[in-house]
Design an enzyme around this catalytic site. Structure first.
Site, PDB file in Angstrom:
ATOM      1  N   CYS A  76       0.846  -1.193   0.000  1.00 16.04           N
ATOM      2  CA  CYS A  76       0.000   0.000   0.000  1.00 16.04           C
ATOM      3  C   CYS A  76       0.881   1.243   0.000  1.00 16.04           C
ATOM      4  O   CYS A  76       1.873   1.297   0.734  1.00 16.04           O
ATOM      5  CB  CYS A  76      -0.884  -0.016   1.250  1.00 16.04           C
ATOM      6  N   HIS A  79      -9.273  -3.555  -1.867  1.00 14.19           N
ATOM      7  CA  HIS A  79      -8.275  -2.826  -1.078  1.00 14.19           C
ATOM      8  C   HIS A  79      -8.586  -1.325  -1.082  1.00 14.19           C
ATOM      9  O   HIS A  79      -8.604  -0.685  -0.024  1.00 14.19           O
ATOM     10  CB  HIS A  79      -6.884  -3.096  -1.678  1.00 14.19           C
ATOM     11  N   GLU A  80      -8.852  -0.773  -2.261  1.00 15.38           N
ATOM     12  CA  GLU A  80      -9.108   0.669  -2.361  1.00 15.38           C
ATOM     13  C   GLU A  80     -10.435   1.057  -1.713  1.00 15.38           C
ATOM     14  O   GLU A  80     -10.532   2.105  -1.072  1.00 15.38           O
ATOM     15  CB  GLU A  80      -9.057   1.138  -3.819  1.00 15.38           C
ATOM     16  N   HIS A 128     -10.110   1.615   1.918  1.00 15.59           N
ATOM     17  CA  HIS A 128      -9.625   2.960   2.259  1.00 15.59           C
ATOM     18  C   HIS A 128     -10.781   3.940   2.415  1.00 15.59           C
ATOM     19  O   HIS A 128     -10.765   4.786   3.311  1.00 15.59           O
ATOM     20  CB  HIS A 128      -8.675   3.497   1.186  1.00 15.59           C
TER      21      HIS A 128
END
Length: 172
Positions: free
Chosen positions: A91, A133-134, A137
């Site tokens: 990341c 994953h994004e 965030h």
């Protein structure tokens, strides 16, 4: 276009939950363009607006080998998850750290593009993992949150040591 500063763990701003984009305006399009430039400058394959201290539901991704096929996901939403997968993830906000994170193998995603048009797509393999994953965030979650407290502490200590070293170099 501008390269934006990427926040690094354990910065509390990374824990902010992003708000939906009300309307895709020229200002939002500039944010998207700056995020794409930042992602390429940092040599990443994905970037969420939260990582650059913009708390809107915006993600950019480019997993192409040629690095010229950016995907824009505004107000992204995972409609369906299938199967199980996981790779060692890294990341931009947790530099130098990698860890195996369990993810869905395939996802169906709905989002708006840079022009505000809604689209839906199927993702698998690296793209599916990158999308998940994004989107984490945007919810204020990092891949290190999937790790044990001990591993998370080790990563935090390593990043603090790197930061101290860099500060010492700048002051020398």
């Amino acid at each position: 276009m501008s390269v934006l500063q990427v926040l690094t763990f354990p910065d509390d701003r990374l824990r902010t939950v992003a708000k939906p984009v009300e309307e895709v305006t020229p200002e939002i399009q500039k944010i998207v363009d700056d995020m794409i430039e930042t992602m390429y400058d940092e040599e990443g394959i994905g970037l969420a607006a939260t990582q650059v201290d913009i708390h809107k539901r915006i993600v950019v991704i480019d997993i192409s080998e040629t690095r010229d096929e950016p995907m824009v996901l505004i107000n992204p939403e995972i409609l369906e998850k299938r199967g199980e997968d996981g790779i060692e993830e890294g990341c931009l906000s947790v530099p130098g750290a990698r860890a195996l994170v369990p993810r869905a193998a395939e996802v169906t995603v709905k989002a708006l593009d840079r022009d505000g048009k809604e689209y839906t797509f199927e993702a698998d393999d690296l793209l599916a993992i990158c999308v998940q994953h994004e989107l984490d965030h945007l919810m204020g979650k990092l891949f290190v949150d999937y790790l044990s407290p001990l591993k998370r502490k080790r990563i935090q200590d390593k990043l603090a040591k790197i930061k101290r070293f860099n500060e010492k170099q700048q002051n020398a």
